[in-house]
Design an enzyme around this catalytic site. Sequence first.
Site, PDB file in Angstrom:
ATOM      1  N   ASP A  96     -19.640 -10.949  72.391  1.00 42.95           N
ATOM      2  CA  ASP A  96     -20.074 -11.461  71.091  1.00 42.95           C
ATOM      3  C   ASP A  96     -19.072 -12.395  70.430  1.00 42.95           C
ATOM      4  OD1 ASP A  96     -18.131  -9.562  70.561  1.00 42.95           O
ATOM      5  OD2 ASP A  96     -19.298  -8.443  69.089  1.00 42.95           O
ATOM      6  N   HIS A  97     -17.782 -12.252  70.721  1.00 40.68           N
ATOM      7  CA  HIS A  97     -16.764 -13.009  69.994  1.00 40.68           C
ATOM      8  C   HIS A  97     -16.568 -14.430  70.516  1.00 40.68           C
ATOM      9  CE1 HIS A  97     -15.756  -9.315  67.999  1.00 40.68           C
ATOM     10  NE2 HIS A  97     -14.624  -9.768  67.494  1.00 40.68           N
ATOM     11  N   ASP A 161     -12.471  -2.881  67.808  1.00 38.66           N
ATOM     12  CA  ASP A 161     -12.781  -3.826  66.749  1.00 38.66           C
ATOM     13  C   ASP A 161     -12.696  -3.053  65.438  1.00 38.66           C
ATOM     14  OD1 ASP A 161     -14.343  -6.754  66.470  1.00 38.66           O
ATOM     15  OD2 ASP A 161     -14.645  -5.384  64.792  1.00 38.66           O
ATOM     16  N   ARG A 451     -14.841 -10.406  55.895  1.00 39.15           N
ATOM     17  CA  ARG A 451     -13.416 -10.720  55.813  1.00 39.15           C
ATOM     18  C   ARG A 451     -13.266 -12.178  55.423  1.00 39.15           C
ATOM     19  NH1 ARG A 451     -10.688  -7.677  60.456  1.00 39.15           N
ATOM     20  NH2 ARG A 451     -10.978  -5.941  59.022  1.00 39.15           N
ATOM     21  N   SER A 648      -7.865  -7.078  61.272  1.00 35.49           N
ATOM     22  CA  SER A 648      -8.479  -6.817  62.562  1.00 35.49           C
ATOM     23  C   SER A 648      -7.666  -5.822  63.380  1.00 35.49           C
ATOM     24  CB  SER A 648      -8.617  -8.137  63.328  1.00 35.49           C
ATOM     25  OG  SER A 648      -8.984  -7.909  64.668  1.00 35.49           O
ATOM     26  N   ARG A 650      -6.997  -6.263  66.432  1.00 35.68           N
ATOM     27  CA  ARG A 650      -6.537  -6.986  67.623  1.00 35.68           C
ATOM     28  C   ARG A 650      -5.118  -6.586  68.022  1.00 35.68           C
ATOM     29  NH1 ARG A 650      -7.005 -12.829  64.783  1.00 35.68           N
ATOM     30  NH2 ARG A 650      -9.008 -11.873  64.404  1.00 35.68           N
TER      31      ARG A 650
END
Length: 757
Positions: A96-97, A161, A451, A648, A650
Amino acid sequence: MTIESTPELVTAVYARMARTLARVRQHRPRPLTLTEKLLLSHLDDPGGAVPVRGQSYVLLRPDRVILQDVLGQTAMLQFMQTGRPRTAVPTTIHCDHLVEARAAAAADLETSRAENREVYDFLRSAAARYGAGFWGPGAGIIHQVTLENYAFPGALVIGTDSHTPNAGGLGACAVGVGGADAVEVMAGLPWEVLFPRVIGVRLRGALHGWTAPKDVILRLAGLLTVAGGTNAVLEYFGPGARSLSATGKATIANMGAELGATTSVFPYDPAMARYLAATGRSALVGLADAHGDLLVADAEVEAHPERAFDRVVEIDLDTLPPHLVGPHSPDRARAIDRLAAEVGDPRQAFVDAISTALIGSCTNSSYEDMSRAAAVAEQARAHGLGAAVPLLVTPGSEQVRATVERDGQMAALQAIGATVLASACGPCIGQWKGTRPGAGEPRTIVTSYNRNFPMRNDGQAATMNFIGSPEIVTALALAGRLSFNPLTDPLTGADGRPFRLEPPGAAPDVPPRGFALDRRAYVAPPEDGADVEVVIDPRSERLQRMAPWPPWDGRDLVDLPVLVKTRGKTTTDHISPAGPWLRFRGHLERFSDNMFMGAVNAFTGERGRGRNVLTGEDGHALADIARHYRARGLRWVVVGDHNYGEGSSREHAALSPRLLGGIAVIARSFARIHESNLKKQGLLALTFRDPADYEQIREDDRLSLVGLADLTPGVDLGGILRHADGTTARLRLGHSYTAAQVAWFMRGSALNLFTTT
């Protein structure tokens, strides 16, 4: 092992939860909040000591792991190091990203498949090899697809995520984590997390008029701030919670991440049952009904919340107005009727003219959301009016897109000029190739996203993103002005006559004709993937095999330079920006070129640049300075401000410092996920015991960390600052390491400990 949330799987989960909770209650007889039930019923060892909120670390057994296609790359690369043949829990990968928003859905998907084929092939083959389900590009955003297919009341889900808590809309306990956390669970180990505090959010009344579920979390963000939920769970209760749709709850739970919350939970109710049935999971409704005592707080909790929660916040839905938050931070909240005054205040420097309006994303793309936005669009169309600015629509999933196209909501939005993008993250994550301003030129965008940090959406620090509900954003798109208040201000129709928009009214929470179910983008793994080859081209700039980090050498760290001292908000977007860098997320050396690119240097005010203390040269990219230090065998530290690592999940924001020679981050305070990510990768995550000591750090200081061999839970670490003028200062550095986490540092990483046992 089944990947689907079948009745058999859910039955087994509920049986295990019931057994575990019964054991816990033997030595914890007081009433339990829903948060406590969901976490304690997933304990790895229910016979152990009773955990203390905000102090004890607990080992839990999640029911599912979900990976998106960015952090999913490093997660699978790390999983390959474990030597495990298959994932130990149901796992799915969602593409999706990486899908960029350029023109429109079909063209963007075609381009994405071509440009990212190498990554998609890697993820598809890794999923097949190790027994994970694979959702290809175009299927939808990880959180929406999980809500539609896998989440169920009571499930414990972890995902790579930060917006994994979206599944809280269906009564799941869903938590965003870094890749290493997910890898350990996939490999069969329990997941360790600080047992959270519990903030009770009592909702009274019911929404009406222009007010939407989005406004609940926007209001709460203003009350609690971006750090107010750190190491806490937001537990919603009361009649207002029961009045919300499942997808409305999901919107609220999704954005709890912006408050730093571990997750957000809602008790099981008929709205969740309706959504389960509408998404083809009717068999799970009876199971949830039969185990309802596991899925709601004990009755005494709602009767006496002040005794059960660490804090109670009250929100009256009857009087809650629509809100907008921003720019640059999701907790900069105000009711919409206050915004015009701020726009008119020259001290704010807000740009009134809206550049682009964007609705959808994983946070707000439900059938209910699209229906209310379409109701606003239909009113405008009836007066011959279209959007005054570009209006972009991002469906959260192919299922939602196909359903609203069938039922007419998409046509209503397109009739006022909306462009439909692919069912992917797109502009929300910075994958936006739309019209951009010149460098440094301020502009206003309005979104229904979650965000809004600087550079988050279009890579421009000056862009101001204001977040609201889809219906409010649609109304603002019609006016083209940030100062427009649809509750009071008129628009001018094509006939020159003024008219006022009416509130969009109630919309169905699930489609009356059912969802247009479509799983063509899903690829199930073979029963045995041992013969599947996972190929990584050694010449690739997209993928790079990962090797274990070296262990700590047993010596104190002496005279470390300060790579950067960051000032103010230092999110993971600042530490490891997304946007065009997402294409390199599977290549450790390549993606580390962006390290600290968005961080504000406290000494100069510059972003991403600093002084090389070995050469005395200023203005160099921080990643280049770090590489220069690494080449000379010199470790370095980073000094951070409050809530360092916000945003995030990440783990690249921890992987890059580890790769380029970092050894410690010392901050005034940390965001939960990033602190965990630093620890997992073998970096020291330390805090100033006296936050004012942050001010003592100078650009040319050398810092020593002493007593590392005696690093002990609950005992401060010593630090010595040596200034360039020869003077020194001592620091008391706090930390939250457990005995197990100390071993992560000693061995070089948490994964090293695992792979060598």
